[in-house]
Scaffold this motif. Structure first.
Motif, mmCIF file in Angstrom:
data_model
loop_
_atom_site.group_PDB
_atom_site.id
_atom_site.type_symbol
_atom_site.label_atom_id
_atom_site.label_comp_id
_atom_site.label_asym_id
_atom_site.label_seq_id
_atom_site.Cartn_x
_atom_site.Cartn_y
_atom_site.Cartn_z
ATOM 1 N N GLY A 185 72.991 -25.765 -36.235
ATOM 2 C CA GLY A 185 73.685 -24.490 -36.196
ATOM 3 C C GLY A 185 74.851 -24.505 -37.176
ATOM 4 O O GLY A 185 74.685 -24.719 -38.372
ATOM 5 N N GLU A 186 76.075 -24.286 -36.650
ATOM 6 C CA GLU A 186 77.275 -24.297 -37.478
ATOM 7 C C GLU A 186 78.000 -25.633 -37.444
ATOM 8 O O GLU A 186 79.117 -25.752 -37.941
ATOM 9 C CB GLU A 186 78.228 -23.186 -37.023
ATOM 10 N N ILE A 187 77.373 -26.652 -36.866
ATOM 11 C CA ILE A 187 77.996 -27.970 -36.722
ATOM 12 C C ILE A 187 77.511 -28.887 -37.831
ATOM 13 O O ILE A 187 76.303 -28.997 -38.080
ATOM 14 C CB ILE A 187 77.664 -28.585 -35.347
ATOM 15 N N GLU A 188 78.440 -29.544 -38.498
ATOM 16 C CA GLU A 188 78.117 -30.495 -39.555
ATOM 17 C C GLU A 188 78.747 -31.847 -39.217
ATOM 18 O O GLU A 188 79.961 -31.944 -39.043
ATOM 19 C CB GLU A 188 78.651 -30.016 -40.909
ATOM 20 N N LEU A 189 77.917 -32.894 -39.130
ATOM 21 C CA LEU A 189 78.390 -34.248 -38.850
ATOM 22 C C LEU A 189 77.865 -35.183 -39.928
ATOM 23 O O LEU A 189 76.732 -35.033 -40.389
ATOM 24 C CB LEU A 189 77.900 -34.732 -37.478
ATOM 25 N N SER A 190 78.676 -36.165 -40.308
ATOM 26 C CA SER A 190 78.226 -37.147 -41.291
ATOM 27 C C SER A 190 78.913 -38.474 -41.041
ATOM 28 O O SER A 190 80.022 -38.537 -40.499
ATOM 29 C CB SER A 190 78.523 -36.672 -42.724
ATOM 30 N N SER A 191 78.240 -39.558 -41.420
ATOM 31 C CA SER A 191 78.777 -40.911 -41.262
ATOM 32 C C SER A 191 78.448 -41.712 -42.502
ATOM 33 O O SER A 191 77.285 -41.833 -42.883
ATOM 34 C CB SER A 191 78.183 -41.601 -40.034
ATOM 35 N N SER A 192 79.486 -42.257 -43.125
ATOM 36 C CA SER A 192 79.291 -43.095 -44.314
ATOM 37 C C SER A 192 79.714 -44.527 -44.081
ATOM 38 O O SER A 192 79.550 -45.381 -44.940
ATOM 39 C CB SER A 192 80.087 -42.521 -45.492
ATOM 40 N N GLY A 193 80.301 -44.806 -42.880
ATOM 41 C CA GLY A 193 80.737 -46.163 -42.576
ATOM 42 C C GLY A 193 82.079 -46.524 -43.161
ATOM 43 O O GLY A 193 82.425 -47.702 -43.249
ATOM 44 N N ASN A 194 82.898 -45.517 -43.580
ATOM 45 C CA ASN A 194 84.192 -45.849 -44.171
ATOM 46 C C ASN A 194 85.201 -46.249 -43.102
ATOM 47 O O ASN A 194 84.959 -46.112 -41.899
ATOM 48 C CB ASN A 194 84.721 -44.677 -45.013
ATOM 49 N N SER A 221 82.156 -38.060 -38.948
ATOM 50 C CA SER A 221 83.152 -37.052 -39.300
ATOM 51 C C SER A 221 82.613 -35.675 -38.942
ATOM 52 O O SER A 221 81.478 -35.330 -39.277
ATOM 53 C CB SER A 221 83.467 -37.100 -40.799
ATOM 54 N N TYR A 222 83.446 -34.872 -38.277
ATOM 55 C CA TYR A 222 83.061 -33.530 -37.848
ATOM 56 C C TYR A 222 83.992 -32.520 -38.506
ATOM 57 O O TYR A 222 85.205 -32.564 -38.320
ATOM 58 C CB TYR A 222 83.142 -33.436 -36.323
ATOM 59 N N THR A 223 83.425 -31.614 -39.275
ATOM 60 C CA THR A 223 84.199 -30.537 -39.880
ATOM 61 C C THR A 223 84.120 -29.309 -38.980
ATOM 62 O O THR A 223 83.054 -28.704 -38.827
ATOM 63 C CB THR A 223 83.661 -30.197 -41.279
ATOM 64 N N SER A 224 85.239 -28.966 -38.349
ATOM 65 C CA SER A 224 85.264 -27.872 -37.387
ATOM 66 C C SER A 224 85.315 -26.525 -38.096
ATOM 67 O O SER A 224 86.088 -26.322 -39.023
ATOM 68 C CB SER A 224 86.477 -28.008 -36.466
ATOM 69 N N ASN A 231 91.768 -25.020 -37.040
ATOM 70 C CA ASN A 231 92.442 -25.317 -38.292
ATOM 71 C C ASN A 231 92.322 -26.774 -38.706
ATOM 72 O O ASN A 231 92.758 -27.153 -39.779
ATOM 73 C CB ASN A 231 93.932 -24.947 -38.173
ATOM 74 N N THR A 232 91.747 -27.604 -37.843
ATOM 75 C CA THR A 232 91.599 -29.017 -38.145
ATOM 76 C C THR A 232 90.477 -29.213 -39.151
ATOM 77 O O THR A 232 89.358 -28.737 -38.945
ATOM 78 C CB THR A 232 91.286 -29.817 -36.861
ATOM 79 N N GLU A 233 90.772 -29.906 -40.229
ATOM 80 C CA GLU A 233 89.750 -30.083 -41.266
ATOM 81 C C GLU A 233 88.645 -31.027 -40.815
ATOM 82 O O GLU A 233 87.474 -30.760 -40.989
ATOM 83 C CB GLU A 233 90.405 -30.598 -42.547
ATOM 84 N N LYS A 234 89.046 -32.160 -40.236
ATOM 85 C CA LYS A 234 88.052 -33.130 -39.808
ATOM 86 C C LYS A 234 88.462 -33.761 -38.481
ATOM 87 O O LYS A 234 89.643 -33.960 -38.217
ATOM 88 C CB LYS A 234 87.861 -34.231 -40.852
ATOM 89 N N GLU A 235 87.482 -34.067 -37.671
ATOM 90 C CA GLU A 235 87.691 -34.847 -36.458
ATOM 91 C C GLU A 235 86.735 -36.035 -36.509
ATOM 92 O O GLU A 235 85.719 -36.011 -37.204
ATOM 93 C CB GLU A 235 87.418 -34.012 -35.206
ATOM 94 N N ILE A 236 87.049 -37.081 -35.753
ATOM 95 C CA ILE A 236 86.157 -38.229 -35.635
ATOM 96 C C ILE A 236 85.484 -38.155 -34.281
ATOM 97 O O ILE A 236 86.156 -38.096 -33.248
ATOM 98 C CB ILE A 236 86.924 -39.557 -35.780
ATOM 99 N N VAL A 237 84.182 -38.110 -34.262
ATOM 100 C CA VAL A 237 83.431 -37.965 -33.017
ATOM 101 C C VAL A 237 82.450 -39.123 -32.873
ATOM 102 O O VAL A 237 82.085 -39.781 -33.845
ATOM 103 C CB VAL A 237 82.654 -36.627 -32.964
ATOM 104 N N GLU A 238 82.048 -39.343 -31.642
ATOM 105 C CA GLU A 238 81.019 -40.344 -31.367
ATOM 106 C C GLU A 238 79.655 -39.678 -31.317
ATOM 107 O O GLU A 238 79.479 -38.649 -30.659
ATOM 108 C CB GLU A 238 81.264 -41.049 -30.033
ATOM 109 N N VAL A 239 78.712 -40.247 -32.033
ATOM 110 C CA VAL A 239 77.330 -39.789 -31.986
ATOM 111 C C VAL A 239 76.460 -40.947 -31.506
ATOM 112 O O VAL A 239 76.558 -42.053 -32.026
ATOM 113 C CB VAL A 239 76.837 -39.303 -33.363
ATOM 114 N N LYS A 240 75.633 -40.688 -30.515
ATOM 115 C CA LYS A 240 74.743 -41.713 -29.971
ATOM 116 C C LYS A 240 73.305 -41.251 -30.109
ATOM 117 O O LYS A 240 72.984 -40.090 -29.855
ATOM 118 C CB LYS A 240 75.057 -41.980 -28.495
ATOM 119 N N VAL A 241 72.459 -42.159 -30.561
ATOM 120 C CA VAL A 241 71.036 -41.858 -30.684
ATOM 121 C C VAL A 241 70.245 -42.830 -29.820
ATOM 122 O O VAL A 241 70.404 -44.044 -29.916
ATOM 123 C CB VAL A 241 70.564 -41.908 -32.161
#
Length: 279
Positions: A65-74, A120-123, A127-137
């Motif tokens: 949907g409108e949610i974008e998450l990404s992980s690069s390991g930084n 990384s979650y871009t809301s 007004n927050t540019e990025k948040e750090i979230v946990e994703v589990k698969v």
């Protein structure tokens, strides 16, 4: 230490403990056969089974949907102390059984387990540019393949190499879930699909040592996957060998779930260790 560092340290200790158990098992059965009988090429047993442990890392991109998450390991993602839950390496169990009769080779295996990582979650609603979230698969990925040896070369009953192309089918079942602070179930979806696959298996044998290289590609509609494995084996008796290796799984899915488009690329990668049995 940061919490993520402690988690990684704990799991690496578990992995080293597994290797120690494998070595101890090797010592206990070392004297079962003479040296020549332990050569891989001197084998009249058709079936092989093993249950290695896999410790994967987890990276990827998720769009729902409108949610974008990404992980690069930084460091920003891996070192965040704002997550309430520990993230990082967890165990996957890998069951594998194979059989070979003359030039025909068949294998059934499955990956199953759970692993989490910081994304990384871009809301789009604050007004927050990025948040750090946990994703589990959570994933279960069985595979059934049939191959035929089209080329082989041997030398003095010590060395052998083969080329075995194969085809088969894979089922991918995933559960993706993420949380961000007090917002639970930011993503909670369960994509799954069947796909035909083609690949190649290359075993290289020298005396009691064996290198296995295996890679395949599966495709079905908007979904596809790559699986690449390499294993380094040592035969300690006619019945038992030990292995260390590395697995990489890349999964891509695109489809509509609950009236929203889900597009995700998941990469699972890491070392394996196990004991194999021939019968």
């Amino acid at each position: 230490f940061k919490s993520s560092d402690m988690m990684k340290t704990t799991n690496y200790i578990k992995f080293l403990s597994t290797i120690f158990i494998i070595i101890q098992t090797s010592i206990n059965v070392y004297a079962q056969n003479t040296s020549d009988e332990k050569y891989y090429i001197n084998n009249n047993r058709h079936w092989f089974a093993e249950i290695p442990i896999w410790i994967p890392g987890f990276r990827g991109q998720i769009s729902y949907g409108e949610i974008e998450l990404s992980s690069s390991g930084n460091d920003e993602e891996g070192g965040s102390e704002r997550l309430e839950n520990d993230t990082g390496i967890e165990f996957y169990f890998v069951g594998r059984i194979a059989a070979k009769y003359n030039k025909i080779w068949i294998q059934a295996d499955a990956f199953s387990g759970a692993v989490s990582s910081s994304f990384s979650y871009t809301s789009l609603i604050s007004n927050t540019e990025k948040e750090i979230v946990e994703v589990k698969v959570n994933g279960t990925i069985p595979r059934l393949i049939l191959g035929y040896s089209i080329w082989s070369k041997s030398d003095n009953a010590k060395f052998n190499i083969e080329l075995v192309p194969y085809a088969g089918i894979r089922y991918v079942s995933l559960k993706l879930r993420s949380e961000v602070f007090d917002l639970t179930n930011l993503i909670d979806v369960k994509p799954d699909w069947f796909e035909p696959l083609v690949g190649v298996y290359i075993p290289v044998i020298y005396k009691r040592f064996k290198i296995e290289i295996q890679a395949d590609y599966g495709y079905s509609g908007n979904n596809n996957s790559w699986v690449v494995s390499n294993r380094y084996r040592y035969r300690i008796s006619q019945l038992i060998d030990v292995q260390l290796g590395w697995n990489l799984i890349r999964l891509y899915h695109k489809g509509i779930i609950d009236d929203k488009e889900l597009e995700t690329t998941i990469r699972l990668f890491g070392p394996t260790a196990g004991v194999g049995f021939r019968f």
